[in-house]
Structure formats: structure tokens, C-alpha cells
Design a protein around this motif. Structure first.
Motif, short mmCIF file in Angstrom:
data_model
loop_
_atom_site.label_atom_id
_atom_site.label_comp_id
_atom_site.label_asym_id
_atom_site.label_seq_id
_atom_site.Cartn_x
_atom_site.Cartn_y
_atom_site.Cartn_z
N LEU C 214 0.83 -1.21 0.00
CA LEU C 214 0.00 0.00 0.00
C LEU C 214 0.87 1.26 0.00
CD1 LEU C 214 -2.79 -0.97 2.57
CD2 LEU C 214 -2.96 -0.93 0.11
N SER C 217 2.43 1.82 -3.28
CA SER C 217 1.43 2.34 -4.21
C SER C 217 1.20 3.84 -3.97
CB SER C 217 0.15 1.54 -4.02
OG SER C 217 -0.94 2.23 -4.53
N PHE C 221 2.13 5.32 -7.33
CA PHE C 221 0.99 5.22 -8.22
C PHE C 221 -0.09 6.25 -7.87
CE2 PHE C 221 2.47 0.64 -8.04
CZ PHE C 221 3.30 0.79 -9.13
N GLY C 222 0.30 7.23 -7.08
CA GLY C 222 -0.64 8.31 -6.81
C GLY C 222 -1.87 7.91 -6.04
N SER C 223 -1.84 6.82 -5.32
CA SER C 223 -2.99 6.47 -4.50
C SER C 223 -2.93 7.24 -3.19
CB SER C 223 -3.00 4.97 -4.25
OG SER C 223 -1.84 4.59 -3.58
N SER C 224 -3.93 7.08 -2.37
CA SER C 224 -3.96 7.87 -1.14
C SER C 224 -4.45 7.01 0.01
CB SER C 224 -4.89 9.07 -1.32
OG SER C 224 -6.17 8.59 -1.72
N PHE C 225 -3.68 5.98 0.32
CA PHE C 225 -4.07 5.15 1.46
C PHE C 225 -3.65 5.81 2.77
CE2 PHE C 225 -3.32 2.03 -2.00
CZ PHE C 225 -4.66 1.70 -2.19
N PRO C 228 -3.30 12.15 3.68
CA PRO C 228 -4.60 12.81 3.73
C PRO C 228 -4.71 13.92 2.70
CG PRO C 228 -3.21 13.59 5.49
CD PRO C 228 -2.42 12.54 4.78
N LEU C 229 -5.94 14.33 2.50
CA LEU C 229 -6.21 15.46 1.63
C LEU C 229 -5.54 16.70 2.22
CD1 LEU C 229 -8.07 15.63 -0.87
CD2 LEU C 229 -9.78 16.65 0.60
N ARG C 240 -4.00 13.74 -2.02
CA ARG C 240 -4.93 13.53 -3.13
C ARG C 240 -6.27 12.99 -2.68
NH1 ARG C 240 -2.04 11.88 -8.26
NH2 ARG C 240 -3.77 10.46 -8.43
N GLY C 241 -6.32 12.38 -1.54
CA GLY C 241 -7.59 11.83 -1.07
C GLY C 241 -7.55 11.71 0.44
N ASP C 242 -8.61 11.17 1.01
CA ASP C 242 -8.69 11.12 2.47
C ASP C 242 -7.93 9.93 3.05
OD1 ASP C 242 -10.29 13.38 2.65
OD2 ASP C 242 -12.04 12.21 2.05
N GLY C 243 -6.69 9.80 2.74
CA GLY C 243 -5.92 8.72 3.34
C GLY C 243 -5.71 8.99 4.82
#
Lengths: 253, 246, 552
Positions: C214, C217, C221-225, C228-229, C240-243
Motif C-alpha cells: 500500500l 502504491s 501510483f498516486g494512490s492515497s491510502f 490525507p487530503l 490527493r484523497g482522504d488517506g
């Protein structure tokens, strides 16, 4: 000097696994008229023709248990991530999780994988039919191999079809705008879960192909049983994992 | 207490007392056990068959009681500080960690923290927290790199981090809580004794981790109001930009 | 070459031990550099020059990673188990000898990859062995967090797979390869320990691997586990997201805490065996001791949250984890009391392995007693991430763990080489190490109580000077140098004895367990693992390879 100091001795002894003497069928000595002993009471390596098989089954079982934890961790991360969110400028709690509908082709893939598990099980059972095993063991031919090989070829084909199907599903999702680099967490999980599972399946296909080759090259009946049996259990487990993962992706977004 | 920095908070005194009891209890057990080992090493002649099982279980029971005591005593303090929120009249201060600086924000006269936007974060132009000028509530927010608190009044800290996980550690208040990006965490405590205390970072946050320190100034209520008034005035005049240095 | 690519379990055991010897030597060197830098931060070091803050953090990270993974996992679990486990259960070999070799070579590969991070121009990673994101997730968050961090993740990923294969092998061996008559209650306690640690390894290393995937990634790979935003690093919005960084903490410590037990349980089993042997007594409460080993392992899966009391975790969860942690103190106490009562009036034979086992016990108590203190969340709010914690885990995990490894090496050396290690040098090594280790780690409690945080490259910062603990810190550094120097004695003893040591007699320690049998027994095992005659003389013991009817 004690024998334990010289590892070479140990190595040589390994070669006598003690299973050449009895046919690898599932019949255990009952003691009726025989020496009456229980195979489990003998030193390891001399516990009858099924000893090697049960050793490998045990290893595969533990390896798959560890693998299960890998997916459990991914799935728990999935649920945690799903419930995550943040407060926006108006102090509303918003989540960036947008459920994505799984591509319909996944249903076909699932059916293919189930079917492949079935063909694999048929192949596996061929190798344990007592009458065929006896015939192979006596050197009268290879009926079990002949019967199992086509089913294994079918399994490999179905496995490859599944992987191709997953690839198509990825392509469809990308066309809908959910590619791996898109900022959407559910698509990350979709790709990650199908990807790691797909990697397991690719390994499984390699193992199947290797087992297929081994069917024709391995000299001993019990070794042929082992390769097919272990590959089959791996394959079944991957099928079961997929069902859980598929249900997760399809219904728990 | 000689072993720790001077404690200036209401809650710290109770933590200190519990910690002291714990240290004494476990130091005694430690000494006894080590003496036991030395004694068995010195007595070379074998005797008996080891301890009788009943005595073994009795010792285990003693330890069981010790663990239950430590568990319960500590949970009461924990519940006081964490389960219960701050009093409604507690003073609000926002603490923001950023590599490698602590920022403290006072909500100003409207008692409301203005909106922040990460796109506006720009320490060089004096807006390290990304205060949104469009939000009227942010107009009177005072940002300081010095934490000044009035003595004897409960404080509710609102912890944020801009970039990575930091750890807000005020040894003199016996207070520690991580500042986690993406989360707003609250801790509350009551500073009592006026004085200067240090604020450290307790979670490794990058190469400047060891230098990420600030000062906490606990002052009498009147002095605090004066200080905040001056800051407020500077803020309104736009002289100090977003942040004011001590 | 044939010796190198062996599948023989004994030779592989030695190879594992040599790998962890390389790792422990490197890790110790790094720690000495850290200690020296802490008290003379502005003095250039020979060859290395002036140390930058990021260099210090890289040292901490690499020290922790090397010691935890490549020393305290490899040596007690893979090394010793490969060396003696098949012997102890009456098997000829591991269940899968080739898998054992693969596991070793993967670990060696992981070690090489990790060490190579030092050669990078951007340096080694600096986010600590726990590598909390976002610091570990974003390359721009610090020097070494780019390629260095990738190498760290790659190394850990490979290590996870290797440890996992090793555990599969151990479990299959213990469950399937036991000799005839080797029932559960006839297993030596080391085997019980390896059984527990293998299950733990299987469960938790898989989770770490998932977490590493994770994190990788997130990095590439630009994921957001985990990010956080609105995360802003160096003035750039990277979220990028609410990781959630907390997710990593949960996954990591779910691995991280059982890992501690993987490091220490084999030592506990070995110490029990040595106490029985060198007091010529049966183990007090064998069944209880075995059950407690398993209980510690089982409870160990439920306590990870005590690393997270101040991390923003739900405070009610903090309470729950505090209670499970208190619960784990109980089986540990039962073990310690079992050892102490075995020793009581035992007329100890103070051989070198026994001394190290006693050292293990001493450190286990010293480090274990601060455990219940740190398990109280209210106290942890002050002590968390201070040197008090450093003292705690170095005593219980590092020193107790390493002393049990030393005990094992001195004890099983005849099995590796057919020779004995020098006793005088061994005892000298023990006493200097014991005193220097206490001199290093006991004063750290004082530093910790004074509020000094971990990972600080220098005591004096812009606000605090910590000048009052400077003498304390100097003492720690000098002790650490002495501790490091004492290991030269061990190295000398190790290599000199392997070449010219005194030839070992058959069963040199008069032990009862099967690894000392003159040959692999072909008959049923009929005896328990520790049949020493209570209070008897040295000759009165019944090895497991003898039949039950034979009377002395």
C-alpha cells in the motif's frame, strides 16, 4: 566425534525416503495379520507412502494461511479507507469514496474461475484413483496421467482466460475514467485487489504448467501426485479468495 | 521532583505521583529479583527442589494484584483527561505542526477559527497556515510562534499538522499528543504555575526534528489579555501579516 | 561453493547466524556513531566528517531496521531453528530443505539491498524503523525519502516473503517431522517457542507486506491510502484523497509488536532449557511454561495499540489496549517466577552459556518491569517516545534477545564446529558486556524521565539544552563504546575457537535434548525433554534418546 557434527551423513540419509516400498494409495495398515504397527510410530521418512504428500500439503496449507492474512490486511484497509473522510470548508464531513460499479465481465470471469476449479479437482482426483495408481506403480502404463493431463490443460486455458478477462475489465474501467492513477480510492483498491490476486493466479498458472510438465517427466507416482495435489489446493484457495474479494468489490463498495 | 522538569500543570501533579509510585514499586521488584539472581549464583551447593508450587502461585498472585492496581490507577487519570472533554469555558488554541516549526493560532474576538486552505500555505509571504482572507472569521485570528497561556484556566488545544506526523510534547505540562495530518485532535490541560516551558516535537518528522521546538509562556490572566490585545491590534493593522514572532 | 549453496539445515543455520553477525556488527557500528555524535555534535568524525542531521536520522533508521529484522528475527528464529530444531524433534532434516536455502538467500538479498541505501547520493531513509507516513510516503519530505525509502520498502518486502517461507518450513517441520514418540509434552521448550513464533511470523509478516504494498502504491501510483487530503509538504499540496496515516500505524504495529515476541520467545525457551541443564533439575512446571509461551504469543497479537496511545487513536481503544497489555504481563511474570524458582537453591554450574542465560533473565526482568509502567496510557503521555522507551525496549528486546543469542552460540557451538569456545574469554565477554549494557541502558531511564525525546540528533536545541543530563549522556556513550569493544572479545573467541578450539566431547553439556544425541535415534522417544535427576550429580540424567526402561 558424534555423528551430529558431520552434516554429510544427514544428507545421504535423505535419499532413502522409505516410500518406495508401498504403493501410494490411501490404504493404511490395519494390523490385521501384519506387523500391527501404526505408521505414525515410525521415524519420519518411514511413515508410509503418503508421508511426503502430507508434508507438502501441510506446507501449502501454512503458506496459504499466511497469504490469507495478506488479503485480510488489504480488506481491512479497504474498510478503513472507505469510512475515511474530511471536513470541508463548511464543516461538512465528506468522503472522497465513490463506489464504482464492477464491470459486468467480472461475473463471466468468476464463472470461468469456478469452472477451472472444477476441472482442476477432476484432474486431481484422477491421480488418486486407486486402480490407476496401482497400475502406474506396477509400471503397466500411465492411465492416471493420461486422464489428468487434458483436464489440467483445460484448467490452464481457463486460468489464462480469467486473467485475460481481468485485463479486459481493467481496460473497461480505464475507459470509464477509473484508471489506477485517478484520485479515487475505490479504484485504487479495485486495481490493487484484482492486481495482487491476478499476480497470484499468474503464479498459479505457471505452477499448473510446471505441474503438467512434471506429470510426464517425474518418474515416481507419489511425486506426480504431490505436484498436482499441491497445485490444486493452491488453485482452489485462489478461487475461494476471489469469491470473497469479488463479493467485497461488487457489494461492499 | 528531581528527575523530571518542573511540572506546571494541574494534571501533571497526579501523573507525577502515579509515576513515582510505579517507579518505586518496580524498582523494589527489580532490586529483589537481581538480588535473587546474585544469591543463587553465589550459593553453589544444591539444596531442595526449587520453590514449592504454592509459593510460586502466591508470588504470581502478588504480581497480579500489582498489575491490576497499576491498570486501574492509570485508567482513572486517562479517563479524566481523554474520555471527558474540556470545560465549555476552556480557552481554544490551535496548534499546527509543520516541518519544522510549531504555529499557535488564537481565534480572536469572534472565538471562531477562520478557514484554512492548503493551497494558500506560504510561509515566505507570512501565511504559514494558509488562512483564507475571504473568510471573515479569519480576519481576527492571531498566529504566533510562541504559545502564551493564562495561568489557572483550562486550555483546549486543537492539534493539526500540515505535512507529516509531529508530536506535540510539553514536558513541563506532562502533555503529549501527536499532530496527525488530516485529523484534528483535541487535548486539554490546565497550566497553573507561571513560567517558561519548552515545547518539543516527539515524533520523528524529518531532518529538522531535533530543532522543532517552541516556548510556552504561562502568565497571569491580566498579562495574557494584554499580550493578546497587542497581537490583535497588530493583526488588525496588518502589520504582522499572518504570523507574529515573539 | 558447495558449502555455500547447501540445503543442509545445520550449514544453513550457521549461514543465518553469519548473516545476523554481519548485521549486528553493522548495526552496532551505527549505534556507536550515533552515541558519539550525540555528545560531541560539532566534532567532525574521522573519515565521515561532520554529521548532518539527516545522517543521524538515517543511522537511527538503519540501526533499528538492521537490528530488528536481520538480527533479532534471523538469529533466534531462523538461525537457531535451522541449526537444532530438526535435531531436537528427532527429524533428519527440515520439511523443505530447499525452501530453507531459498529463505536464507532472500534474506541475504534483502540485507544487501538495505545496506546499499547508504551508497545513494541522497542517502539512506530517515523516517525511523516504523516509517510513519506521510514522511515515508512522500519523496520530498526529506533527504533519503526518495530512492532510499524505496530500497527500504523493497528490502522489507523481500524480508517478509523470506521470513514467511521460513515460518512455513518450521511449522511443517514441527507438525510433520517429529520423530516417533516425540509427543507434544516431550518437546523441548525451544520448540514450543519456535512453534509460536512461526505462527506469529506467518500472521504478521503478511500484514506488513500488505502495508508495504500500500505504501509503495502511495509513493509511486498516486494512490492515497496513508496521505490525507490537503497535505502540504515543502509548500506543495501533495494530498490527493482522504488517506489516513493512522491506518499505517495500525497495520505496522499489528506486525511490530508480535515481532518483539518473535525476537524474544526463542530466547525464553532456550533460557529455560539452560536453567534446567545447569542446575541439573527438571523445569518447574513444564506444561505451564509451554502454555505461557503460547499465551504470550497469542496475547501479543492483541496489544499493538499500546504503541499508539498518543497517536490520535480513540481513547477508549487506548483503554482496551492498556488492559490487554497488562494481561500479557501475567504470563511473562509466570515465566520469570518459573525461572527464579528453578534456580532457587539449584547449585548453579556457571558455564558461559549459563552466565549468558542468567544475563538474559536479568535483562528480561529489568526491561520487563518498565513494561507495565509504559502500558499505562496516562503515564505514557509523558514517557512515550522519550529515552525511557528506548531504555525499555533495548533492555528487554535488544539486550535480553542478544544475550540469549550469545547463550545459544556458546551452548551450540560444539554442534556447529565440533569444538568448544574458550571459557575464560567467554566469561570475560559476559561480565564486561553485562556491566557495560547496564551502564548504557539504565541511565537512559533518567534521560527519558528528564523528558528527552528519541531521534534527537543533539541534546541542545533552540529552546531546551538538556544540559543537566549531559554527564548522564556521556556515561552512556562511554559504556556503549565499552559494550561494543567487548564484542571484539567475542569475535576473536568465535573465530579462534572455530579453528583451534578444544575438541568437544560427546554431549559436552550433559544435556538431555535430542540435538546432542550421538546419532539420530531410530527408536521411539520415550522420555521427556528435561529428565535431570533433581538435586542429583552431573551423571544423573536421562537423555531423550535413551529408552525409558534403562535405569541409571
Amino acid at each position: 566425534m558424534p555423528a551430529t557434527f558431520t552434516p554429510k551423513n544427514v544428507e545421504i540419509e535423505r535419499k532413502h525416503t522409505g516410500i518406495g516400498g508401498k504403493p501410494p494409495v490411501d490404504r493404511r495398515p490395519t494390523g490385521g495379520g501384519g506387523d500391527g504397527d501404526n505408521w505414525d510410530n515410525r521415524p519420519s521418512g518411514r511413515r508410509g507412502p503418503r508421508e511426503l504428500l502430507s508434508r507438502y500439503r501441510l506446507g501449502v496449507l501454512f503458506a496459504l494461511a499466511g497469504d490469507l492474512m495478506f488479503f485480510v490486511a488489504l480488506v481491512s484497509a479497504f474498510f478503513v479507507r472507505q469510512s475515511a473522510g474530511h471536513f470541508d470548508a463548511r464543516e461538512n464531513y465528506v468522503s472522497d469514496w465513490h463506489p464504482i460499479a464492477v464491470p459486468p465481465i467480472l461475473w463471466v470471469n468468476t464463472a470461468i474461475l469456478l469452472l477451472s476449479s472444477l476441472t482442476m479437482e477432476i484432474a486431481r482426483r484422477q491421480l488418486f484413483r486407486e486402480i490407476d495408481v496401482m497400475e502406474e506403480w506396477l509400471g503397466l502404463g500411465r492411465p492416471a496421467v493420461k486422464r489428468a493431463a487434458p483436464w489440467m490443460v483445460v484448467t490452464v486455458v481457463l486460468g489464462v482466460l480469467f486473467v485475460i478477462g481481468q485485463w479486459i475489465a481493467w481496460g473497461q474501467l480505464t475507459q470509464q475514467g477509473f484508471h489506477f492513477n485517478s484520485p479515487d480510492p475505490s479504484s485504487h483498491f479495485f486495481y490493487l485487489i484484482t492486481g495482487t490476486h491476478g499476480l497470484h493466479l499468474v503464479l498459479g498458472i505457471v505452477a499448473l504448467a510446471a505441474a503438467l510438465g512434471a506429470l510426464f517427466t517425474l518418474k515416481r507416482v507419489e511425486l506426480r501426485q504431490i505436484v498436482v495435489d499441491c497445485t490444486a489446493w493452491y488453485w482452489h484457495t485462489m478461487g475461494i479468495f476471489w469469491i470473497f474479494l469479488f463479493v467485497l468489490l461488487a457489494y461492499f463498495q | 521532583m528531581p528527575w523530571a522538569p518542573f511540572n506546571g500543570s494541574l494534571e501533571g501533579a497526579r501523573i507525577d505521583r502515579l509515576l513515582l509510585y510505579n517507579l518505586i514499586a518496580f524498582a523494589i521488584v527489580f532490586a529483589l529479583a537481581q538480588v535473587w539472581i546474585i544469591v543463587v549464583m553465589l550459593r553453589r551447593k544444591p539444596r531442595g527442589n526449587g520453590l514449592p508450587a504454592a509459593l510460586r502461585w502466591a508470588m504470581i498472585a502478588v504480581f497480579g494484584v500489582l498489575y491490576i492496581w497499576t491498570g486501574i490507577a492509570a485508567q482513572r487519570l486517562w479517563a479524566n483527561s481523554q474520555f471527558a472533554g474540556p470545560a465549555p469555558e476552556a480557552m481554544q488554541v490551535e496548534v499546527t505542526g509543520a516541518q519544522f516549526q510549531w504555529y499557535f493560532r488564537y481565534p480572536g474576538t469572534d472565538a471562531t477559527f477562520g478557514a484554512v486552505r492548503s493551497q494558500l500555505v506560504d510561509a515566505a509571504s507570512g501565511n504559514p497556515l494558509g488562512l483564507d482572507p475571504a473568510d471573515p472569521a479569519s480576519k481576527d485570528d492571531v498566529v504566533s510562534s510562541l504559545l502564551v497561556l493564562p495561568a489557572g484556566r483550562e486550555v483546549d488545544l486543537r492539534l493539526r499538522s500540515l505535512d507529516v506526523i509531529h508530536g506535540l510534547f510539553i514536558p513541563g505540562m506532562r502533555l503529549k499528543e501527536n499532530a496527525v495530518p488530516g485529523m484534528i485532535l483535541h487535548v486539554h490541560f490546565t497550566p497553573q504555575t507561571p513560567g517558561t516551558y519548552s515545547i518539543l516535537c516527539s515524533q520523528v518528522c524529518g531532518l529538522g526534528h531535533a530543532r522543532m521546538q517552541a516556548r510556552l509562556l504561562v502568565v497571569p490572566e491580566k498579562q495574557f489579555t494584554e499580550w493578546l490585545g497587542v497581537r490583535e491590534h497588530l493583526r488588525q493593522a496588518g502589520l504582522a501579516g499572518g504570523v507574529s514572532r515573539p | 561453493m558447495r558449502k555455500l549453496f547447501t540445503t543442509d539445515h545445520r550449514s544453513l543455520g550457521v549461514l543465518y547466524l553469519l548473516l545476523s553477525l554481519a548485521a549486528v556488527a553493522t548495526g552496532t557500528l551505527l549505534s556507536l556513531l550515533m552515541r558519539v555524535h550525540r555528545i560531541w555534535p560539532d566534532t567532525p568524525l574521522p573519515l565521515l566528517g561532520l554529521m548532518k542531521p539527516e545522517d543521524y536520522l538515517a543511522l537511527v533508521t538503519m540501526h533499528g531496521t538492521l537490528m530488528v529484522f536481520f538480527v533479532l528475527t534471523v538469529a533466534p528464529q531462523n538461525g537457531f531453528a535451522s541449526l537444532v530444531l530438526p535435531g531436537q524433534i528427532g527429524a533428519r532434516h527440515m520439511a523443505f530443505p530447499r525452501l530453507n536455502a531459498i529463505s536464507f538467500w532472500l534474506m541475504a538479498l534483502a540485507f544487501t539491498i538495505l545496506i546499499s541505501a547508504f551508497a545513494l547520493p541522497s542517502g539512506a531513509p530517515l523516517s525511523g524503523w516504523a516509517s510513519y507516513p506521510p514522511l515515508s510516503a512522500i519523496a520530498s519530505a526529506g533527504p533519503g525519502q526518495g530512492t532510499g525509502m524505496d530500497l527500504w520498502l523493497l528490502s522489507i518486502g523481500i524480508f517478509c516473503v523470506a521470513a514467511w517461507l521460513g515460518a512455513v518450513n518450521l511449522l511443517a517441520t514441527i507438525l510433520g517431522e517429529r520423530g516417533a514418540g516425540m509427543t507434544w509434552s516431550r518437546l523441548p521448550l525451544t520448540v514450543w517457542a519456535w512453534l509460536t513464533t512461526s505462527i506469529l511470523t506467518l500472521l504478521v509478516f503478511s500484514v506488513l507486506l500488505a502495508a508495504a504494498v500500500l505504501l509503495f502504491s502511495d509513493r509511486h501510483f498516486g494512490s492515497s491510502f496513508f496521505v490525507p487530503l490537503n497535505d502540504v509538504v515543502n509548500g506543495h499540496v501533495v494530498g490527493r484523497g482522504d488517506g489516513s496515516p493512522l491506518l499505517w500505524l495500525h497495520l505496522f504495529w499489528f506486525f511490530g509488536h508480535p515481532e518483539v515476541y518473535i525476537a524474544i520467545l526463542p530466547g525464553m525457551g532456550l533460557a529455560t532449557s539452560l536453567f534446567a541443564n545447569f542446575t541439573r533439575r527438571r523445569v518447574a512446571g513444564y506444561k505451564v511454561m509451554a502454555a505461557m509461551l503460547v499465551a504470550i504469543g497469542g496475547l501479543g497479537l492483541l496489544v499493538w495499540g499500546h504503541h499508539m496511545f498518543v497517536s490520535g487513536m480513540n481513547p477508549y481503544a487506548g483503554t482496551a489496549f492498556a488492559l490487554t497489555t497488562m494481561a500479557i504481563a501475567v504470563p511473562s511474570t509466570v515465566e520469570v517466577i518459573g525461572w527464579l524458582s528453578t534456580l532457587w537453591g539449584g547449585g548453579l554450574r556457571l558455564t558461559t552459556p549459563m552466565l549468558f542465560a542468567l544475563g538474559f533473565l536479568s535483562f528480561f526482568i529489568a526491561g520487563g518491569l518498565t513494561g507495565p509502567i509504559l502500558a499505562q496510557p496516562a503515564l505514557d503521555t509523558y514517557l512515550h517516545n522519550t529515552f525511557f522507551v528506548v531504555a525499555h525496549f533495548h533492555l528487554i528486546m535488544a539486550m535480553a534477545g542478544v544475550f540469549s543469542v550469545f547463550a545459544g552460540i556458546y551452548y551450540w557451538f560444539p554442534l556447529m564446529t565440533g569444538r568448544m569456545m574458550n571459557d575464560l574469554l567467554g566469561k570475560l565477554h559476559f561480565w564486561i558486556s553485562l556491566i557495560a549494557a547496564y551502564g548504557t541502558f539504565l541511565p537512559m531511564h533518567i534521560s527519558g524521565l528528564a523528558g528527552e525525546p528519541r531521534h534527537y540528533e543533539r541534546l541542545a536545541g533552540p529552546v531546551v539544552s538538556f544540559s543537566e543530563i549531559l554527564p548522564n549522556e556521556r556515561g552512556i556513550t562511554w559504556s556503549a563504546i565499552l559494550l561494543g569493544a567487548a564484542q571484539l572479545l567475542f569475535l576473536w573467541n568465535l573465530f579462534a575457537s572455530a579453528k583451534r578450539g578444544e575438541r568437544a566431547t560427546e554431549n559436552p553439556w550433559q544435556a538431555t535434548t535430542l540435538e546432542w544425541a550421538p546419532e539420530i535415534p531410530r527408536r521411539r522417544i520415550e522420555r521427556g525433554p528435561y529428565e535431570y535427576e533433581n538435586g542429583g550429580t552431573e551423571s544423573m540424567f536421562r537423555p531423550q534418546w535413551e529408552s525409558a526402561s534403562k535405569q541409571e
